[in-house]
Design an enzyme around this catalytic site. Structure first.
Site, PDB file in Angstrom:
ATOM      1  N   ARG A  14      46.457  39.156  37.909  1.00  0.00           N
ATOM      2  CA  ARG A  14      45.343  38.556  38.655  1.00  0.00           C
ATOM      3  C   ARG A  14      44.607  37.557  37.768  1.00  0.00           C
ATOM      4  O   ARG A  14      44.770  36.360  37.902  1.00  0.00           O
ATOM      5  CB  ARG A  14      44.394  39.653  39.167  1.00  0.00           C
ATOM      6  CG  ARG A  14      43.483  39.180  40.316  1.00  0.00           C
ATOM      7  CD  ARG A  14      42.260  38.413  39.861  1.00  0.00           C
ATOM      8  NE  ARG A  14      41.344  39.185  39.034  1.00  0.00           N
ATOM      9  CZ  ARG A  14      40.274  38.681  38.455  1.00  0.00           C
ATOM     10  NH1 ARG A  14      39.982  37.389  38.581  1.00  0.00           N
ATOM     11  NH2 ARG A  14      39.489  39.442  37.684  1.00  0.00           N
ATOM     12  N   ASP A  15      43.836  38.033  36.819  1.00  0.00           N
ATOM     13  CA  ASP A  15      43.078  37.112  35.963  1.00  0.00           C
ATOM     14  C   ASP A  15      44.016  36.317  35.053  1.00  0.00           C
ATOM     15  O   ASP A  15      43.798  35.139  34.792  1.00  0.00           O
ATOM     16  CB  ASP A  15      42.070  37.895  35.120  1.00  0.00           C
ATOM     17  CG  ASP A  15      40.794  37.108  34.854  1.00  0.00           C
ATOM     18  OD1 ASP A  15      40.763  35.918  35.213  1.00  0.00           O
ATOM     19  OD2 ASP A  15      39.848  37.674  34.314  1.00  0.00           O
ATOM     20  N   TYR A 142      32.695  44.613  40.638  1.00  0.00           N
ATOM     21  CA  TYR A 142      32.482  43.642  39.558  1.00  0.00           C
ATOM     22  C   TYR A 142      31.069  43.078  39.640  1.00  0.00           C
ATOM     23  O   TYR A 142      30.624  42.654  40.717  1.00  0.00           O
ATOM     24  CB  TYR A 142      33.433  42.456  39.717  1.00  0.00           C
ATOM     25  CG  TYR A 142      34.757  42.558  39.005  1.00  0.00           C
ATOM     26  CD1 TYR A 142      34.835  42.551  37.618  1.00  0.00           C
ATOM     27  CD2 TYR A 142      35.956  42.592  39.726  1.00  0.00           C
ATOM     28  CE1 TYR A 142      36.063  42.604  36.972  1.00  0.00           C
ATOM     29  CE2 TYR A 142      37.193  42.635  39.093  1.00  0.00           C
ATOM     30  CZ  TYR A 142      37.231  42.650  37.715  1.00  0.00           C
ATOM     31  OH  TYR A 142      38.447  42.694  37.068  1.00  0.00           O
ATOM     32  N   GLU A 144      29.801  39.972  38.548  1.00  0.00           N
ATOM     33  CA  GLU A 144      30.160  38.667  37.997  1.00  0.00           C
ATOM     34  C   GLU A 144      28.986  38.056  37.225  1.00  0.00           C
ATOM     35  O   GLU A 144      27.841  38.098  37.665  1.00  0.00           O
ATOM     36  CB  GLU A 144      30.585  37.729  39.127  1.00  0.00           C
ATOM     37  CG  GLU A 144      31.128  36.405  38.623  1.00  0.00           C
ATOM     38  CD  GLU A 144      31.518  35.457  39.752  1.00  0.00           C
ATOM     39  OE1 GLU A 144      32.234  34.484  39.459  1.00  0.00           O
ATOM     40  OE2 GLU A 144      31.112  35.691  40.898  1.00  0.00           O
ATOM     41  N   THR A 177      31.916  37.053  31.939  1.00  0.00           N
ATOM     42  CA  THR A 177      32.651  36.076  32.743  1.00  0.00           C
ATOM     43  C   THR A 177      32.895  34.764  32.009  1.00  0.00           C
ATOM     44  O   THR A 177      33.974  34.177  32.110  1.00  0.00           O
ATOM     45  CB  THR A 177      31.884  35.799  34.053  1.00  0.00           C
ATOM     46  OG1 THR A 177      31.676  37.040  34.726  1.00  0.00           O
ATOM     47  CG2 THR A 177      32.648  34.854  34.955  1.00  0.00           C
ATOM     48  N   HIS A 205      35.040  43.861  30.729  1.00  0.00           N
ATOM     49  CA  HIS A 205      36.027  42.808  30.992  1.00  0.00           C
ATOM     50  C   HIS A 205      35.660  41.612  30.111  1.00  0.00           C
ATOM     51  O   HIS A 205      34.735  40.865  30.426  1.00  0.00           O
ATOM     52  CB  HIS A 205      35.950  42.448  32.486  1.00  0.00           C
ATOM     53  CG  HIS A 205      36.870  41.349  32.928  1.00  0.00           C
ATOM     54  ND1 HIS A 205      37.970  41.580  33.733  1.00  0.00           N
ATOM     55  CD2 HIS A 205      36.847  40.012  32.718  1.00  0.00           C
ATOM     56  CE1 HIS A 205      38.571  40.435  33.996  1.00  0.00           C
ATOM     57  NE2 HIS A 205      37.901  39.463  33.386  1.00  0.00           N
ATOM     58  N   HIS A 207      36.175  38.033  27.946  1.00  0.00           N
ATOM     59  CA  HIS A 207      36.881  36.758  27.798  1.00  0.00           C
ATOM     60  C   HIS A 207      36.792  36.296  26.345  1.00  0.00           C
ATOM     61  O   HIS A 207      36.008  36.805  25.557  1.00  0.00           O
ATOM     62  CB  HIS A 207      36.321  35.724  28.768  1.00  0.00           C
ATOM     63  CG  HIS A 207      36.874  35.867  30.157  1.00  0.00           C
ATOM     64  ND1 HIS A 207      37.889  35.081  30.640  1.00  0.00           N
ATOM     65  CD2 HIS A 207      36.570  36.740  31.156  1.00  0.00           C
ATOM     66  CE1 HIS A 207      38.179  35.448  31.879  1.00  0.00           C
ATOM     67  NE2 HIS A 207      37.387  36.456  32.216  1.00  0.00           N
TER      68      HIS A 207
END
Length: 506
Positions: A14-15, A142, A144, A177, A205, A207
């Site tokens: 997905r990501d 989530y 975001e 995010t 999550h 990045h």
């Protein structure tokens, strides 16, 4: 005390697929999903975004069919949206049973993108969760832009979390995010959430925009998260996501009191498969999975490894299904050469070894790449002996390429003094050459040619069209995988030289 279980959720499909230029086919998605769950043993996988495309729907259907048959359906998740039930309908049509609902985790996003009040947003989310529950779909949520929310609108974040604590959800997913967090912030923000909500399942999550993805993951675990979102090879938007291989190694080696189920020895296999399917090349120096990360270059390192493994650390290549290598080049010492000769089963006396070492250093100074497979040729050239025979040689060839006609090759090959000739056509000049070669081996030899599994061409940066080009071909036989290289100003000729080396190796 029982170790704390950390769930690993892989979001490559997905990501990770949001990496620029990457789009997996339906069979590729299914293959990767199977490997992630069956061999790598991740706890969950996020495989798609709802309502994206028909191809996405077909992939999700295939994966959920397989997952249902193999008791993995509760481990398969889909990103959904607060869209008056459209995402729920999409999930019902695919057979998926777990939604990761994308909502606003910062007041900035809520105000400027949705143009709603917190109360309006919460009401819409509640309706979506209720609809999911009625249709036997579990919900993770989530937040975001949560990281910016904690920096700039913390009151809103905790207002929202207080609301979510009243809802029938499985997990709260906290994404950085935009990849803005520092490790200290990651620890501080998650610690605050954990202290206020000690029983809620929290996922982080991360990045990698500042190359802090793995460091932030490490701090998130220390601060008390229950799960991590990772991708194979660090794929993802912009600079990508926290990479699964490095994260697993860090957890196993540095974070005590926690446990994970991921199998380290499958990491490299899955990494290479995803690289091939995605076309997203792994940097050679990428930790754990890069081509060079278990290669010693300096001669002093190889010497130290001979003397009680002085240059080993806990990242032993065998953990990840790999093997340590010793590079050949201008920094090579005799110890490097000896390590490679041992692998080839070749022994030299001290004087011979000294001459070969000097020749490799000279080649390295010219920026020529020397591989283990080149060693027999270097030895034969330097020592001017027939100890290592060149049994096969491409004596002559004619390459034909004309508009409207298929490329063709006439090949004259000498094998142990005997000449063989063949003619063939192909989709390109090198393909025609290989077809002629296959024809000869099929007719005159009991040996089978290895499969060509990778073909790369390099020229020096800044060169002109007349530059030397290096063709690097990876071959796979029944017993091993190996690389040969050819150097020439003509790309096809350099590929033929690389192929001639392969013929002598086999």
């Amino acid at each position: 005390m029982e170790p704390r279980k950390i769930e690993i959720m892989d979001t490559t499909l997905r990501d990770g697929e949001q990496t620029s230029g990457v789009s997996f086919s339906v069979p590729e998605k299914l293959t990767i999903a199977k490997l992630l769950l069956e061999e790598l043993k991740v706890d969950r996988i996020e495989i798609a975004s709802a309502r994206v495309s028909d191809g996405e729907m077909q992939a999700v259907k295939k994966i959920t069919e397989w997952a249902f048959q193999n008791h993995f359906l509760d481990k398969v998740e889909v990103l959904t949206f607060v869209d008056e039930g459209k995402s729920i309908d999409w999930m019902l049509s695919t057979g998926a049973k777990v939604q990761n609902l994308l909502t606003k985790g910062s007041l900035n996003h809520l105000t400027h993108q949705l143009k709603k009040t917190p109360e309006q947003h919460f009401s819409d989310i509640q309706k979506t969760i209720e609809l999911a529950s009625k249709n036997d779909i579990k919900t993770n949520v989530y937040l975001e832009d949560w990281s910016n929310g904690m920096r700039n609108s913390k009151e809103y974040v905790f207002q929202y979390l207080n609301f979510l604590a009243t809802q029938p959800i499985e997990r709260i997913l906290l994404p950085d995010t935009l990849g803005i967090l520092t490790p200290s912030e990651t620890y501080q923000f998650i610690k605050e959430v954990r202290e206020k909500f000690p029983t809620i399942h929290l996922d982080f999550h991360g990045h990698n925009d500042y190359d802090l993805g793995v460091a932030n993951v490490m701090e998130a675990v220390k601060a008390g998260v229950n799960g991590l979102h990772l991708t194979v090879n660090g794929m993802g938007e912009r600079a990508g996501n926290a990479p699964i291989a490095s994260t697993i190694a860090v957890i196993n080696d540095f974070l005590k009191g926690v446990k994970i189920t991921v199998k380290e020895n499958a990491l490299h296999k899955v990494s290479k498969l995803v690289e091939n399917f995605s076309g997203f090349r792994i940097p050679v120096n990428k930790p754990i999975v890069g081509a060079n990360v278990f290669t010693q270059t300096a001669g002093i390192h190889a010497d130290g490894d001979n003397k009680n493994n002085l240059y080993f650390n806990d990242l032993m290549p065998e953990r990840f299904g790999r093997k340590r290598k010793y590079a050949l080049g201008k920094t090579s010492g005799k110890a490097n050469i000896q390590k490679n000769l041992q692998d080839l089963g070749i022994s030299l006396n001290n004087e011979e070894l000294k001459k070969v070492t000097q020749r490799i250093i000279e080649l390295g100074d010219k920026k020529e790449v020397v591989s283990q497979e080149d060693l027999p040729y270097i030895i034969s050239d330097v020592l001017d002996s027939d100890a290592i025979e060149r049994k096969v040689s491409v004596e002559n060839y004619v390459l034909g390429h004309a508009k409207g006609l298929k490329p063709s090759t006439t090949l004259l090959l000498k094998v142990e003094g005997v000449l063989y000739e063949a003619h063939a056509q192909g989709d390109g000049q090198f393909d025609a050459f290989m077809n002629a070669l296959k024809k000869l081996y099929k007719t005159h030899s009991k040996k089978s040619l290895p499969n060509l599994i990778d073909y790369a061409v390099r020229i020096p940066p800044g060169s002109n069209s007349d530059a030397l080009c290096e063709t690097i071909i990876t071959w796979k036989s029944e017993t091993k995988e190996f690389i040969t290289r050819g150097l020439d100003s003509d790309q096809t000729v350099s590929a033929i030289k690389a192929t001639e080396k392969m013929l002598n190796i086999i």
